[in-house]
Design a protein around this motif. Structure first.
Motif, PDB file in Angstrom:
ATOM      1  N   VAL A   1       0.833  -1.203   0.000  1.00  0.00           N
ATOM      2  CA  VAL A   1       0.000   0.000   0.000  1.00  0.00           C
ATOM      3  C   VAL A   1       0.871   1.258   0.000  1.00  0.00           C
ATOM      4  O   VAL A   1       1.766   1.403   0.828  1.00  0.00           O
ATOM      5  CB  VAL A   1      -0.930   0.029   1.237  1.00  0.00           C
TER       6      VAL A   1
ATOM      7  N   ILE B   1      -6.797   7.169  -0.169  1.00  0.00           N
ATOM      8  CA  ILE B   1      -7.805   8.176   0.196  1.00  0.00           C
ATOM      9  C   ILE B   1      -8.723   7.661   1.309  1.00  0.00           C
ATOM     10  O   ILE B   1      -9.785   8.228   1.564  1.00  0.00           O
ATOM     11  CB  ILE B   1      -8.639   8.603  -1.033  1.00  0.00           C
TER      12      ILE B   1
ATOM     13  N   LEU C   1     -12.377   0.363   0.571  1.00  0.00           N
ATOM     14  CA  LEU C   1     -12.815  -0.656  -0.395  1.00  0.00           C
ATOM     15  C   LEU C   1     -11.944  -1.907  -0.343  1.00  0.00           C
ATOM     16  O   LEU C   1     -12.434  -3.025  -0.482  1.00  0.00           O
ATOM     17  CB  LEU C   1     -12.823  -0.078  -1.810  1.00  0.00           C
TER      18      LEU C   1
ATOM     19  N   TRP D   1      -8.440  -2.028   8.450  1.00  0.00           N
ATOM     20  CA  TRP D   1      -8.745  -0.652   8.047  1.00  0.00           C
ATOM     21  C   TRP D   1      -9.797  -0.070   8.965  1.00  0.00           C
ATOM     22  O   TRP D   1     -10.764  -0.735   9.324  1.00  0.00           O
ATOM     23  CB  TRP D   1      -9.271  -0.612   6.611  1.00  0.00           C
TER      24      TRP D   1
ATOM     25  N   VAL E   1      -3.978   1.789   6.519  1.00  0.00           N
ATOM     26  CA  VAL E   1      -4.321   0.452   6.024  1.00  0.00           C
ATOM     27  C   VAL E   1      -3.149  -0.479   6.330  1.00  0.00           C
ATOM     28  O   VAL E   1      -2.002  -0.160   6.029  1.00  0.00           O
ATOM     29  CB  VAL E   1      -4.571   0.490   4.504  1.00  0.00           C
TER      30      VAL E   1
ATOM     31  N   CYS F   1      -9.067  -0.801  -5.666  1.00  0.00           N
ATOM     32  CA  CYS F   1      -8.618   0.500  -5.146  1.00  0.00           C
ATOM     33  C   CYS F   1      -8.853   1.585  -6.204  1.00  0.00           C
ATOM     34  O   CYS F   1      -8.301   1.517  -7.298  1.00  0.00           O
ATOM     35  CB  CYS F   1      -7.149   0.450  -4.762  1.00  0.00           C
ATOM     36  N   PRO F   2      -9.670   2.597  -5.887  1.00  0.00           N
ATOM     37  CA  PRO F   2     -10.041   3.601  -6.892  1.00  0.00           C
ATOM     38  C   PRO F   2      -8.905   4.533  -7.285  1.00  0.00           C
ATOM     39  O   PRO F   2      -8.979   5.184  -8.323  1.00  0.00           O
ATOM     40  CB  PRO F   2     -11.181   4.380  -6.206  1.00  0.00           C
TER      41      PRO F   2
ATOM     42  N   ALA G   1      -3.666   2.781  -5.245  1.00  0.00           N
ATOM     43  CA  ALA G   1      -2.687   2.969  -4.171  1.00  0.00           C
ATOM     44  C   ALA G   1      -2.031   1.656  -3.751  1.00  0.00           C
ATOM     45  O   ALA G   1      -1.145   1.654  -2.902  1.00  0.00           O
ATOM     46  CB  ALA G   1      -3.362   3.619  -2.962  1.00  0.00           C
TER      47      ALA G   1
HETATM   48  S1  SF4 Z   1      -8.937   0.853  -1.526  1.00  0.00           S
HETATM   49 FE1  SF4 Z   1      -7.097   2.080  -1.875  1.00  0.00          FE
HETATM   50  S2  SF4 Z   1      -7.709   4.166  -1.321  1.00  0.00           S
HETATM   51 FE2  SF4 Z   1      -9.224   2.782  -0.445  1.00  0.00          FE
HETATM   52  S3  SF4 Z   1      -8.477   2.382   1.669  1.00  0.00           S
HETATM   53 FE3  SF4 Z   1      -7.674   0.742   0.345  1.00  0.00          FE
HETATM   54  S4  SF4 Z   1      -5.630   1.473  -0.272  1.00  0.00           S
HETATM   55 FE4  SF4 Z   1      -6.756   3.241   0.503  1.00  0.00          FE
END
Ligand code: SF4
Ligand code: SF4
Length: 83
Positions: free
Chosen positions: A25, A31, A35, A47, A53, A70-71, A74
């Motif tokens: 990560v 952000i 997700l 999380w 995270v 991950c949108p 990341a």
């Molecule tokens: S999906 Fe991506 S942006 Fe969302 S909490 Fe996980 S690492 Fe962070």
């Protein structure tokens, strides 16, 4: 019955040496949407809003779903030998 699996605390749930990629990560890009935590089929992502995270590599199977959902991209799947 829950539709998701939970990692067993016993050795039966531990990932062996066969994993080829692991998710890493980039907290600078994250952000804090949660997700990855929601979609991880092994429930090994820790999380909570406002917290970093964290991924439990003892149980992570390296499936890459967290990176896919991950949108902001990341999460990078990095070869096991490079991390
Ligand atoms: S999906 Fe991506 S942006 Fe969302 S909490 Fe996980 S690492 Fe962070
Ligand atoms: S690679 Fe798969 S098992 Fe590992 S944290 Fe991501 S979604 Fe969960």
């Amino acid at each position: 019955m829950l539709p998701i699996s939970k990692p067993a605390p016993a050795s039966a749930g531990v990932t062996g040496t066969w994993r080829t990629y692991r998710p890493v990560v980039n907290l600078g890009k994250c952000i804090d949407c949660g997700l990855c935590w929601l979609y991880c089929p092994e429930s090994v992502i820790d999380w909570e809003k406002g917290e970093k995270v964290k991924i439990d590599y003892t149980y992570c199977k390296g499936c890459g779903i967290c990176a896919e959902v991950c949108p902001v991209k990341a999460i990078d799947m990095e070869p096991e030998e490079e991390v």
